[in-house]
Design an enzyme around this catalytic site. Sequence first.
Site, short mmCIF file in Angstrom:
data_model
loop_
_atom_site.label_atom_id
_atom_site.label_comp_id
_atom_site.label_asym_id
_atom_site.label_seq_id
_atom_site.Cartn_x
_atom_site.Cartn_y
_atom_site.Cartn_z
N CYS A 1 -2.12 9.76 2.75
CA CYS A 1 -1.35 8.77 0.77
C CYS A 1 -2.15 9.22 -0.55
CB CYS A 1 -1.06 7.09 1.34
SG CYS A 1 -2.98 6.33 2.57
N GLU B 1 1.05 -1.38 0.42
CA GLU B 1 -0.27 -0.07 -0.35
C GLU B 1 0.74 1.18 0.20
OE1 GLU B 1 -3.39 -0.24 -0.22
OE2 GLU B 1 -3.36 -2.03 -0.38
#
Length: 477
Positions: A254, A220
């Site tokens: 993110c 991720e």
Amino acid sequence: MDRPLKSPGLHALEEAFYRQFELSRSDPAPTLQARLDRLRRLRAALNENEARFEAAISADFGHRSAVETTIAETMLLFSEIRHATKHLKAWMAPQKVPTTVQFAPAKNRLMPQPLGVVGIIAPWNYPLQLTLAPAIGAIAAGNRVIIKPSELVPHFSALLRETVAQRFDVTELAVTDIDNEIAKAFAALPFDHLIFTGSTRVGRLVAEACGRNLTPVTLELGGKSPAIIDASADLDEAAERIAYGKLLNAGQTCIAPDYVLVPQAAVQAFAMRLQGHMQHMFGTDPDNADYTSIVSDRHYARLERLVVDAAAKGATIMQPATPNDREWKARRKFPPTVIVDATPDMTVMQEEIFGPVLPVLGTRDPAEAIAFVNARDRPLALYWFGSDQSARDEVLARTVSGGVTINDCLFHFTQINQPMGGVGASGTGAYHGEWGFKTFSKLKPVFYRSRFNRLADLYPPYGGKIARLEKLMRLLS
């Protein structure tokens, strides 16, 4: 199995891993009740220590908005646990799969099984949520789990170790220390699956380490997630929603919008609206409790360099105070910053920003915006604003990204029935809800032969029966 870790400083990690590994082989399938009990204990640990986690995270950041910790961390985790608890029995059940007609009346099933030992290398930006969300999926799938927290959040990491140790045996769920020695060795262990959340640069190193053991890995990562403003968009509405998406956790997200592509004629108007909404939400006072600090002096200095470089190369900088303002810097709060007329040669357009700095670029038409996105690494998220459905569908069809929110930012991440994951340089694999259960499971195909099936016709001596069987199969295909 050989044990590669020999350093005394790694003894606790080594011991936890090999105890979990051995039990995952001798007791490979925890019951539904055992898994539900682990989820219940995890929820209790969160519930009873929610205020302590909030304080620990704030101490690590210098200041972390309490509301942001609640809405972006604990609420999402309670939702994940509730969802997994409700659906786990159905997830664990063998799934019916159609049987090819020539093998009838046999049957096929997909049997979900735990992989074994799952390692989690966690980030610092949402330390609670991005640590425990994958753990929930791994526990639901019946795995044993070891978590390596980030070294940038020592208060949180110590509290997580404490609360987990109070409710879990080390053979079920363990949390490591955060020293550099452990960080380097963790990914080298032969986990049955490893998930890493963090930067693309470190993700490459983790993937390389996992490759030596053929450890399956979920990455991720991040990257430069674009927001595209269509000519049909409500400019003020888009500016407000992008301001929120960018400034949540002071941009240390993110999937935060990393830059905005706006029709050239609307760049100045959009930038003014964006700055206005930023100031309405967070004011111009660094003491605002709703506004989160940058996690470290090093990260703060990096943001300063990005802004200075952009200004030196001709961009217009819009912010309520300069980054060198002592009041802001003393609190390690970086002023919400809009960079107008950013260009690709600026450093701010070449690396992930991960802070409250937002470049705005003008485009001549939708095709140019699409081409701009496609000329770069595939992003973790993409945001599109507008009312023209054909323009929207053109962007969806011609760009590839980890996830998309239309006419807002971030909220695709909160959809528990949708996977969360990147593509290309922004990551590989996915989790959340049932997607996490499947990521951390082996869906084992099982074929049950019927005693009435003529599979023996495939055995030698072949003679003419194979030709007859082939003719039948061609008729059935």
